[in-house]
Design a protein around this motif. Structure first.
Motif, short mmCIF file in Angstrom:
data_model
loop_
_atom_site.label_atom_id
_atom_site.label_comp_id
_atom_site.label_asym_id
_atom_site.label_seq_id
_atom_site.Cartn_x
_atom_site.Cartn_y
_atom_site.Cartn_z
N CYS A 98 45.21 29.54 37.89
CA CYS A 98 44.95 30.83 37.23
C CYS A 98 44.96 30.67 35.71
N ASN A 102 39.51 48.80 41.98
CA ASN A 102 40.11 48.22 40.77
C ASN A 102 39.08 47.46 39.95
N VAL A 160 36.91 43.92 33.87
CA VAL A 160 36.71 44.00 32.42
C VAL A 160 35.88 42.82 31.92
N VAL A 161 36.23 41.62 32.38
CA VAL A 161 35.48 40.43 31.95
C VAL A 161 34.03 40.54 32.39
N ARG A 183 41.31 44.20 38.11
CA ARG A 183 40.88 45.00 36.95
C ARG A 183 40.51 44.11 35.78
N ALA A 184 41.28 43.04 35.56
CA ALA A 184 40.93 42.11 34.49
C ALA A 184 39.57 41.46 34.76
N GLY A 185 39.32 41.09 36.04
CA GLY A 185 38.01 40.54 36.38
C GLY A 185 36.89 41.54 36.15
N GLY A 229 37.87 48.32 36.13
CA GLY A 229 37.78 47.33 35.06
C GLY A 229 36.43 47.34 34.38
N SER A 241 41.62 30.88 33.33
CA SER A 241 41.53 31.86 32.24
C SER A 241 41.07 31.19 30.95
N GLY A 269 46.03 43.95 39.37
CA GLY A 269 45.90 43.65 37.94
C GLY A 269 44.81 42.64 37.66
N PHE A 270 44.73 41.58 38.48
CA PHE A 270 43.71 40.56 38.28
C PHE A 270 42.32 41.12 38.59
#
Length: 876
Positions: free
Chosen positions: A253, A356, A311-312, A307-309, A360, A257, A304-305
């Motif tokens: 992970c 999610n 966003v990316v 949503r981060a994915g 994101g 990143s 959480g991951f």
């Protein structure tokens, strides 16, 4: 005699004793509970895996467990004794490692190539094989240590192979191949020996370099390096989702990143610096592939991951799609291309993405919009704050254009797209505000969507507990969904009305900013800019007044925002108009009329008071302009400034107890303070202005609700005006002018007290005494003779004694204060002489002794002060 404390002190003492008893009782109960738990016989242990009696028992240390006394340390559980065999094997492994290192350092140079290779290979094989035997015997820690040694030895083997067998091979290429081989070797080794925790994370670390070093060794362009980084990140993502062992997944992970961020930076840099649309296509494909990989990982990633994915993925799509048109337009318009691309990801509300991940993507879209809006802040700040420079050169002449009046040196040509960006976002927010129910229906599938593997039933299935599904709603949750403006859901999501109000407020602010910046970008003439900003203030006031009733539906953000922006716009417009005399009168006259009309049209409440205050300020500024136009000096224009405070007094008398009256009168009082400040340089005018202010205060004191404050203020202003007038006339004997006023005032006060014994002594005697005592005290402090201080001291002593005899607070305090100050003036030279004769250490010592005495008798001094306060309070 027994001392009986006051009731308040005795009550506080009883409260402290009761609190101590409660604390002791709680301590004893805790100890009793622990003793009961210790004496209770232990329950029989059930078979492993089947202990129904323990299902509801609280765990130790948790709520519900037997309480332990403070300071109790639970006994340690007996640990398994380390066997002698483990100790011997550990020490032997360490000794072998030391011996191998010593042999390598001392004897390596005397051996040939074959000997070196054989020794290193033998040691490596032994280090790799030893953990297998150690794990069978349960020596996990020793096996981990030897596995770490084996990892280091394999790296040395790779270096030895390059140095001995292939010295002419390119270092980067060989490193890439060696990293790939070692990663595969350590992966197989870690999977074969599943109890070891180190091999798999080490393999993940080694797997980061083959593709990157291979592309670097081949001299590949930056785009190929970006693909290598992205491929490595995809591999890391697969390991993080499906890998074995927590250590390997966490390492993957982190590595993924870093690699993904590097790949995105490479693609973004190439896209931004592309020479044309065709040059931006290839980096765009890289970015789109990264977005697809991020969304693919978001399907199985935790919340959480995921949503981060999302966003990316959203940011990568914006960079890829917006980079192509951005490369074809001038630099100042690129932000618009990225903004349009940033609005596209909002379509995920209808896509079948996990919730999610979709959230994101929406966050990424909002971030792009916010970034575009941030780019407009410099221009907007220049337009709003630039006219402040006109304060130093009022009415210097009308400038040619808007930019000259603003005085900013920003590159306005590069901000050409900024008004379009603001207008576009304002239009979208306004549309959302207008058609919010339709937008809520469109977003409903996203809100009701469940995450894969969440364990919840599908949306709409009975028994899910959601009102939409027909299940029982949670307590306190209404049947209306939160996005439609109903009651808040259990998670306290913002209500639909609040979101809708925020959208409307944002539309109002951004629309105003777009129109304001348009004038600066186009450099419209100064007169057009001033007229346009005044019209904007009128529009904002109309919005604030017209939407004042929408607060009942939770949409109060729109009128409140319009009101705040209108005030800011009015200040900016007023500053901008200071360049020209005609513009100043026109703008402030229009603003005064607009705010007065808004105060009339607005309903009762805070907005009406704000409008009225703003209109009063505008009128005060206009009265100041009148004095400047007449060529008057600032102190000569001060009486003109008092026209508006006079009107506020009349206005307050007309409104009486209306909530608007007090703010307006306070604003008028501030205008009177401005007039006093203008008149300070000239004493005669200052006396005149103070007297006029006293008249206004006396006029306000006619009303019963203003009398307690305005009456004292009027008396103080009249007395102060008298003192200033006497000082301006250089009168050396003020008593000749003050005593004729004091005597009748005291007579009137005496008659008032006879008619109304409950009247305050400050009202009856305060003004008359202050009219003579205070000016005489001021003159006595500069009088070198002894007659005036003596007479003043005698008079003050008599007044003080009369106040104490007849319990009159004004006489006691005024006489005592004047007597003390007069005595201090007379004793000051002697005090200075005595202080100079004393040793330097004595004053600090006396001060310290005094503080010690006061501190030791603090309670008694405090009671004395309270008695004195009560005694003064009982006086009239």
């Amino acid at each position: 005699m027994e001392h009986v404390p006051p009731p308040a002190e005795e009550l506080a003492r009883l409260d402290r004793e009761l609190a101590e008893l409660d604390a002791r009782r709680a301590q004893l109960l805790t100890r009793r509970a622990w003793l009961l738990a210790a004496l209770r016989p232990p329950a029989p242990t059930a078979a492993p895996g089947w202990n129904p009696s323990a299902w509801g028992a609280p765990a130790a240390g948790r709520p519900g467990a037997p309480a332990q006394p403070w300071g109790h340390v639970p006994p340690k559980q007996p640990s398994a004794p380390r066997s002698a065999q483990n100790v011997l094997l550990t020490l032997g492994g360490l000794l072998l490692t030391v011996a191998a290192i010593a042999f390598t350092l001392v004897s390596w140079g005397s051996m040939g190539i074959g000997g070196r290779s054989a020794v290193l290979a033998a040691v490596t094989v032994g280090a790799l094989a030893a953990p297998v035997v150690l794990l069978r015997r349960g020596l996990t820690a020793t096996a981990e240590a030897l596995a770490a040694l084996a990892l280091v030895l394999t790296l040395l083997d790779a270096y030895a192979v390059h140095a001995v067998a292939a010295p002419d091979t390119d270092g980067l290429g060989f490193t890439a191949v060696a990293a790939a081989v070692l990663a595969a070797l350590w992966t197989a080794y870690g999977l074969a020996l599943g109890k070891l925790h180190l091999p798999l994370p080490a393999a993940v670390v080694l797997a980061q370099w083959p593709l990157l070093f291979g592309a670097w060794a081949a001299g590949a362009p930056a785009l190929v390096v970006g693909w290598a980084l992205l491929a490595t990140a995809v591999l890391d993502g697969a390991i993080a989702l499906w890998g074995k062992g927590t250590g390997a997944r966490v390492t993957a992970c982190l590595g993924g990143s870093v690699m993904a961020f590097s790949a995105l930076m490479v693609g973004l840099t190439l896209s931004v610096t592309a020479s044309g649309p065709l040059g931006a296509l290839a980096p765009g494909v890289l970015l789109l592939t990264a977005a697809a990989a991020a969304l693919a990982g978001a399907w199985r990633a935790p919340r959480g991951f995921a949503r981060a994915g999302g966003v990316v993925a959203g940011l990568a799509v914006v960079a890829a799609v917006g980079g192509v048109p951005a490369a074809a337009v001038p630099e100042g318009w690129r932000v618009l291309a990225y903004l349009l691309a940033g609005l596209a990801p909002a379509a995920v509300v209808r896509a079948r993405l996990p919730r999610n991940a979709a959230i994101g993507v929406l966050v990424a879209s909002a971030a792009v919009v916010a970034g575009a809006l941030v780019g407009a802040l410099p221009g907007l700040a220049a337009v709003l704050l630039g006219p402040v420079t006109l304060l130093s050169d009022v009415w210097s002449g009308s400038p040619e254009g808007f930019r000259s009046a603003v005085g900013s040196t920003l590159p306005w040509s590069e901000l050409a797209a900024t008004p379009v960006v603001l207008a576009l976002v304002a239009g979208l927010l306004g549309a959302a505000y207008r058609w919010w129910p339709s937008l809520a229906r469109i977003a409903a599938p996203l809100i009701a969507r469940e995450e894969p593997g969440s364990g919840a039933g599908p949306a709409g299935a009975p028994g899910t507990g959601t009102p939409e599904a027909g299940g029982a709603a949670a307590p306190g949750v209404s049947g209306a969904p939160w996005y439609a403006g109903g009651a808040p859901a259990a998670r306290r999501r913002p209500s639909g009305a609040a979101l809708r109000g925020a959208a409307g407020a944002g539309a109002a602010v951004l629309g105003w900013g777009a129109l304001l910046l348009s004038g600066a970008v186009l450099d419209v003439p100064y007169a057009v800019a001033v007229a346009g900003e005044t019209l904007l203030v009128a529009g904002l006031l109309a919005l604030a007044v017209g939407g004042a009733g929408s607060g009942r539906n939770g949409l109060a953000a729109v009128p409140v925002t319009a009101l705040v922006v209108a005030l800011a716009a009015a200040v900016s417009t007023g500053l901008l108009s200071l360049a020209s005399e005609g513009a100043s009168y026109a703008v402030f006259g229009a603003l005064t009329a607009l705010f007065a009309g808004a105060a009339v049209r607005a309903g009762a409440g805070v907005p009406r008071a704000v409008f009225a205050v703003a209109a009063t300020v505008g009128g005060t500024v206009l009265s100041g302009f009148a004095g400047r136009s007449l060529g008057l000096a600032p102190h000569e224009a001060a009486p003109l400034v008092l026209l508006v405070p006079a009107l506020t007094v009349l206005f307050g008398a007309r409104l009486r107890r209306n909530p608007v009256a007090l703010p307006v009168e306070l604003t008028g009082a501030l205008g009177a303070l401005v007039a006093v400040a203008l008149a300070v340089p000239d004493a005669p005018f200052l006396a005149l202005v103070l007297a006029l202010c006293g008249v206004l205060a006396a006029g306000a004191a006619v009303r019963p609700e203003r009398r307690p404050v305005a009456g004292y203020l009027a008396a103080a202003l009249f007395v102060l005006a008298t003192w200033v007038r006497l000082a301006a006339s250089e009168v050396s004997f003020p008593e000749a002018y003050t005593l004729p006023v004091t005597v009748p005032a005291l007579v009137v006060g005496f008659l008032r007290r006879r008619k109304d014994p409950g009247a305050s002594s400050w009202t009856a005697y305060g003004p008359g005494l202050a009219a003579t005592l205070l000016p005489s005290l001021a003159v006595a402090w500069t009088d070198p003779d002894w007659q005036r201080p003596l007479l003043l001291g005698v008079a003050a002593l008599v007044i003080t004694l009369l106040g104490a005899r007849y319990r009159l607070q004004a006489l006691l305090l005024l006489g005592g204060a004047v007597l003390a100050l007069d005595g201090l003036h007379e004793l000051a030279p002697y005090v200075v002489q005595v202080a100079g004769a004393l040793p330097r250490w004595l004053p600090p010592a006396l001060a310290g002794l005094l503080l010690l005495v006061v501190g030791a008798t603090y309670e008694q001094r405090l009671r004395d002060a309270r008695r004195l306060k009560d005694a003064l309070g009982r006086m009239r």
